[in-house]
Scaffold this motif. Sequence first.
Motif, PDB file in Angstrom:
ATOM      1  N   VAL A  79      89.710  81.511 -27.015  1.00 11.16           N
ATOM      2  CA  VAL A  79      88.653  80.521 -26.825  1.00 11.16           C
ATOM      3  C   VAL A  79      88.629  79.982 -25.400  1.00 11.16           C
ATOM      4  N   CYS A  80      89.756  79.442 -24.921  1.00 11.20           N
ATOM      5  CA  CYS A  80      89.761  78.774 -23.610  1.00 11.20           C
ATOM      6  C   CYS A  80      90.424  79.599 -22.525  1.00 11.20           C
ATOM      7  N   GLU A  81      91.015  80.771 -22.883  1.00  7.56           N
ATOM      8  CA  GLU A  81      91.660  81.689 -21.950  1.00  7.56           C
ATOM      9  C   GLU A  81      92.894  81.107 -21.275  1.00  7.56           C
ATOM     10  N   SER A  82      93.476  80.044 -21.825  1.00  6.56           N
ATOM     11  CA  SER A  82      94.756  79.563 -21.312  1.00  6.56           C
ATOM     12  C   SER A  82      95.819  80.621 -21.608  1.00  6.56           C
ATOM     13  N   PRO A  83      96.753  80.861 -20.675  1.00  6.24           N
ATOM     14  CA  PRO A  83      97.788  81.866 -20.923  1.00  6.24           C
ATOM     15  C   PRO A  83      98.720  81.435 -22.057  1.00  6.24           C
ATOM     16  N   SER A 244      76.378  69.834 -30.992  1.00  3.62           N
ATOM     17  CA  SER A 244      76.737  71.235 -31.201  1.00  3.62           C
ATOM     18  C   SER A 244      75.848  71.865 -32.276  1.00  3.62           C
ATOM     19  N   LYS A 245      75.515  71.097 -33.313  1.00  4.86           N
ATOM     20  CA  LYS A 245      74.613  71.603 -34.343  1.00  4.86           C
ATOM     21  C   LYS A 245      73.237  71.890 -33.758  1.00  4.86           C
ATOM     22  N   THR A 246      72.792  71.015 -32.856  1.00  2.74           N
ATOM     23  CA  THR A 246      71.492  71.226 -32.213  1.00  2.74           C
ATOM     24  C   THR A 246      71.468  72.541 -31.442  1.00  2.74           C
ATOM     25  N   ILE A 247      72.558  72.808 -30.710  1.00  6.13           N
ATOM     26  CA  ILE A 247      72.616  74.034 -29.913  1.00  6.13           C
ATOM     27  C   ILE A 247      72.616  75.263 -30.813  1.00  6.13           C
ATOM     28  N   VAL A 248      73.426  75.240 -31.869  1.00  6.15           N
ATOM     29  CA  VAL A 248      73.504  76.388 -32.776  1.00  6.15           C
ATOM     30  C   VAL A 248      72.167  76.619 -33.473  1.00  6.15           C
ATOM     31  N   GLU A 249      71.549  75.557 -33.958  1.00  7.59           N
ATOM     32  CA  GLU A 249      70.249  75.696 -34.622  1.00  7.59           C
ATOM     33  C   GLU A 249      69.198  76.237 -33.666  1.00  7.59           C
ATOM     34  N   GLU A 250      69.243  75.765 -32.409  1.00 10.74           N
ATOM     35  CA  GLU A 250      68.290  76.247 -31.417  1.00 10.74           C
ATOM     36  C   GLU A 250      68.478  77.735 -31.165  1.00 10.74           C
ATOM     37  N   LEU A 306      75.323  82.523 -29.191  1.00 14.99           N
ATOM     38  CA  LEU A 306      75.358  81.849 -30.491  1.00 14.99           C
ATOM     39  C   LEU A 306      76.774  81.805 -31.042  1.00 14.99           C
ATOM     40  N   ARG A 307      77.505  82.899 -30.889  1.00 20.20           N
ATOM     41  CA  ARG A 307      78.887  82.908 -31.394  1.00 20.20           C
ATOM     42  C   ARG A 307      79.749  81.905 -30.638  1.00 20.20           C
ATOM     43  N   THR A 308      79.578  81.841 -29.316  1.00 20.95           N
ATOM     44  CA  THR A 308      80.349  80.881 -28.524  1.00 20.95           C
ATOM     45  C   THR A 308      80.083  79.469 -28.992  1.00 20.95           C
ATOM     46  N   ASN A 309      78.816  79.143 -29.230  1.00 19.83           N
ATOM     47  CA  ASN A 309      78.475  77.790 -29.664  1.00 19.83           C
ATOM     48  C   ASN A 309      78.901  77.533 -31.111  1.00 19.83           C
ATOM     49  N   ARG A 310      78.872  78.587 -31.955  1.00 22.23           N
ATOM     50  CA  ARG A 310      79.364  78.411 -33.322  1.00 22.23           C
ATOM     51  C   ARG A 310      80.866  78.115 -33.321  1.00 22.23           C
ATOM     52  N   ILE A 311      81.578  78.830 -32.439  1.00 19.75           N
ATOM     53  CA  ILE A 311      83.013  78.564 -32.325  1.00 19.75           C
ATOM     54  C   ILE A 311      83.246  77.125 -31.914  1.00 19.75           C
ATOM     55  N   PHE A 312      82.442  76.658 -30.952  1.00 19.15           N
ATOM     56  CA  PHE A 312      82.614  75.268 -30.509  1.00 19.15           C
ATOM     57  C   PHE A 312      82.276  74.304 -31.642  1.00 19.15           C
ATOM     58  N   ARG A 352      85.370  75.705 -20.981  1.00 18.49           N
ATOM     59  CA  ARG A 352      85.115  77.112 -21.220  1.00 18.49           C
ATOM     60  C   ARG A 352      83.697  77.322 -21.736  1.00 18.49           C
ATOM     61  N   LEU A 353      83.247  76.419 -22.623  1.00 17.76           N
ATOM     62  CA  LEU A 353      81.892  76.495 -23.169  1.00 17.76           C
ATOM     63  C   LEU A 353      80.861  76.425 -22.055  1.00 17.76           C
ATOM     64  N   GLN A 354      81.069  75.517 -21.115  1.00 18.95           N
ATOM     65  CA  GLN A 354      80.099  75.348 -20.035  1.00 18.95           C
ATOM     66  C   GLN A 354      80.092  76.561 -19.116  1.00 18.95           C
ATOM     67  N   GLN A 355      81.289  77.155 -18.900  1.00 23.48           N
ATOM     68  CA  GLN A 355      81.346  78.348 -18.082  1.00 23.48           C
ATOM     69  C   GLN A 355      80.608  79.511 -18.732  1.00 23.48           C
ATOM     70  N   MET A 356      80.733  79.625 -20.051  1.00 24.16           N
ATOM     71  CA  MET A 356      80.189  80.787 -20.745  1.00 24.16           C
ATOM     72  C   MET A 356      78.719  80.641 -21.120  1.00 24.16           C
ATOM     73  N   THR A 357      78.261  79.403 -21.356  1.00 28.54           N
ATOM     74  CA  THR A 357      76.889  79.229 -21.847  1.00 28.54           C
ATOM     75  C   THR A 357      76.049  78.291 -21.001  1.00 28.54           C
ATOM     76  N   GLY A 358      76.683  77.602 -20.030  1.00 27.76           N
ATOM     77  CA  GLY A 358      75.934  76.590 -19.288  1.00 27.76           C
ATOM     78  C   GLY A 358      74.715  77.153 -18.575  1.00 27.76           C
ATOM     79  N   ASP A 359      74.844  78.396 -18.029  1.00 25.49           N
ATOM     80  CA  ASP A 359      73.723  78.982 -17.296  1.00 25.49           C
ATOM     81  C   ASP A 359      73.168  80.227 -17.994  1.00 25.49           C
ATOM     82  N   LYS A 360      73.535  80.405 -19.272  1.00 22.73           N
ATOM     83  CA  LYS A 360      73.031  81.555 -20.014  1.00 22.73           C
ATOM     84  C   LYS A 360      71.755  81.178 -20.759  1.00 22.73           C
ATOM     85  N   HIS A 361      70.703  81.938 -20.523  1.00 24.04           N
ATOM     86  CA  HIS A 361      69.425  81.638 -21.156  1.00 24.04           C
ATOM     87  C   HIS A 361      69.481  81.926 -22.651  1.00 24.04           C
ATOM     88  N   ASN A 362      68.698  81.158 -23.416  1.00 24.63           N
ATOM     89  CA  ASN A 362      68.625  81.410 -24.859  1.00 24.63           C
ATOM     90  C   ASN A 362      67.187  81.535 -25.339  1.00 24.63           C
TER      91      ASN A 362
END
Length: 708
Positions: A79-83, A244-250, A306-312, A352-362
């Motif tokens: 999820v967060c890529e911490s070692p 988070s529910k808003t993002i997943v539903e969207e 969607l999977r990233t946001n569902r995980i969150f 991690r969420l912001q890195q992966m989805t902050g600039d990803k279009h939906n």
Amino acid sequence: MNHYNNDLRKDCERKDKQAIGMAEAHVDNRSFKCLICLQECNTPRQLSCFHTFCTGCLDTYINSEYVTEDNRTYFPCPVCESPCYPHDKDDPVSTWAGSFPRNQLFASSMFKETESGQTFCNGCLTDDEENVASFWCKACSEALCQPCRVAHRRSKLLSTHKVIAIDEVSKTDIRMPVFVDNTCPRHTGKTIEVYCHDHNALCCVLCVALLHRRCTNVKSIGDTAQMFSLDVIECELGKMTDESKTIVEEDENKLTTLESDYEKMTSNVAMIIEKAKDKLDDLQKRFQTGLDVTYRRHQDSLHKRLRTNRIFQANIENTNQLMRIVKDKNPDVETFIVTEQSKTQLLRHVRRLQQMTGDKHNTFELKMRYDDVLEKVINMMTTVGRLEVSSSLSSSSHDSLTSIRQIIDTLQTTSSVTSFSESTSSSDMLRDVGHVTVPSSSIAPRIDVWTGSLSLVKSVNKGSIGGSKTPRLTGGVFIEGEGLLATDYKNKKLLLFDDSYEYIGHYDMDNSPIDITRGFEPNELIMTQIDSSLIRYTFRDGCITTTDSISSAQQCWGIDTLGDNMLTGTDYSVEISTSDFKQVASIPKRGYNTFVAASPNGLFYHSDEDVIVCRSRDGKEVHRIMCKGIKELRGITLDQDGNVYVCGMESGDIHLISHDGSKGRILLSRISGITRPYAILHHPTRQEIIVTSWQENVVFEVYKFCDQ
């Protein structure tokens, strides 16, 4: 700050009263979700970053994704890529997942029972064994089988516990044994005893001695827990859950819309094609192929987002559920510890969420521009129309993500304990501990390339590309919105890969392409070919068009642009030209197959046999450095900081050089599936390196930086 906290607590209390019915309705829903499979967490294992996964899911993840040939002793959190490090680095990789501690809070709320309703022994479940329990220890709140009951009675510490028949215990009590791990994650055998208010950190005595010695606001965990208030945390977690529910539903709605657009467009195109089916069957197949590729690319993008946001969302729901359990069943100290642990893992997750989805279009809207004279010129048409995709990030998703980030910032900056009048310094608490000086640290947004290591993330084999001859990729360029466009010297093609390095298609060339770079105008590319020519192209909407070409007196290999000038490497020189191919300077050099790389700071680098030479914009030498052990230097590229990466074709290694030549290191002494590396590229935004082979089964490999 205290006024703010009080107002926030009052606001939370009002919202809590309004939502009390909903909270009570879900109080018995005590299942936690694995952040990999998003199903009920089975035999939960907690990593050092506090994220929890099914043992089976974690084992599959470690073995399938991060078992590499370079004998690494860690793997990144899914999820967060911490070692994350196993208990014993010498253990087989197949045992790593089971070496991490069970998350007792997850496990205790998800009790297991037989089909007939009998309860399994809690002690046996710890070792992943399922034995029916016959007894219940009131002090431990655990179900025991007959053998565990005997061991329990023989223990000097446990012999006084009240143990009764399990039939005398209600199912509610069996379901709710709660365990809070108060061990220090940094120091084995130490328990959390201190809280540093300066850093919002849970500490053992050694933590204070080594990391917080100069801190002034340090309290015992018991004193801090007495002032602890859960109201603010619960309120902010509630807000985060809603966002988070808003993002997943969207994302779900946008995916449905994209699929609907796809179905409508497929149907409409089929209707038009049907009118001239005999003549347009071939065009229909070509169009459908392009539509499918475009649709799947953006569908995959939305699925990943969607999977990233569902995980969150699942992580937030787990945290909320955890708060309810701990609040109802535990003393203040354990509640406080769990809260602080949750805050830590949520912060990492949001970053991690912001890195992966902050600039990803939906939002991807499929449109079709039909040719309005289709039926009139049906015999002359070469295409049905042009497929267009307009993408954007919906405002609601953007607002929700921004709101989540603000909530996390609030949790980090807002104290979850009431104000205290007496401050205690760590030096006062540790008078008897020897002085240890430890430099302060902060979380870096990017991996330090001088201390990090390269991890293989993808290998692309020739079988996934096709063609009669094994590809030989000698150069490439990243194109925004499209992906990687690579030159296939052997097959006289340009190969296009998407942002995940999946093969999309190819473009046939008249001669063998060698290297390619961005031009001076938008959508412009410049390429060198084996016939000593320089070709200028435009690349727009998936179409490549030749706009200009010139023949060179020498064979050109590498090419790059620096300001208004063009740099080309020949067998015996580096040529500096204007954008319209007029020569400015010619710099003699030794060796063959010269590649060049330009830096935004006005410098450029090229090979001189096995030496790297740095020059200023006007061609004057700044410095030169020899990479120890490198043989047949070929590819060369730069990262965002101006660091230089080169590969040796005969030595089979990758070297890193600082922009000023003051230091260097061997990044990879051996490349996983490539024996003779040729070209090397650096992703423009990610810390990823692409290394191509000199016509081998593995066409290229992708590596990314990670902590040692």
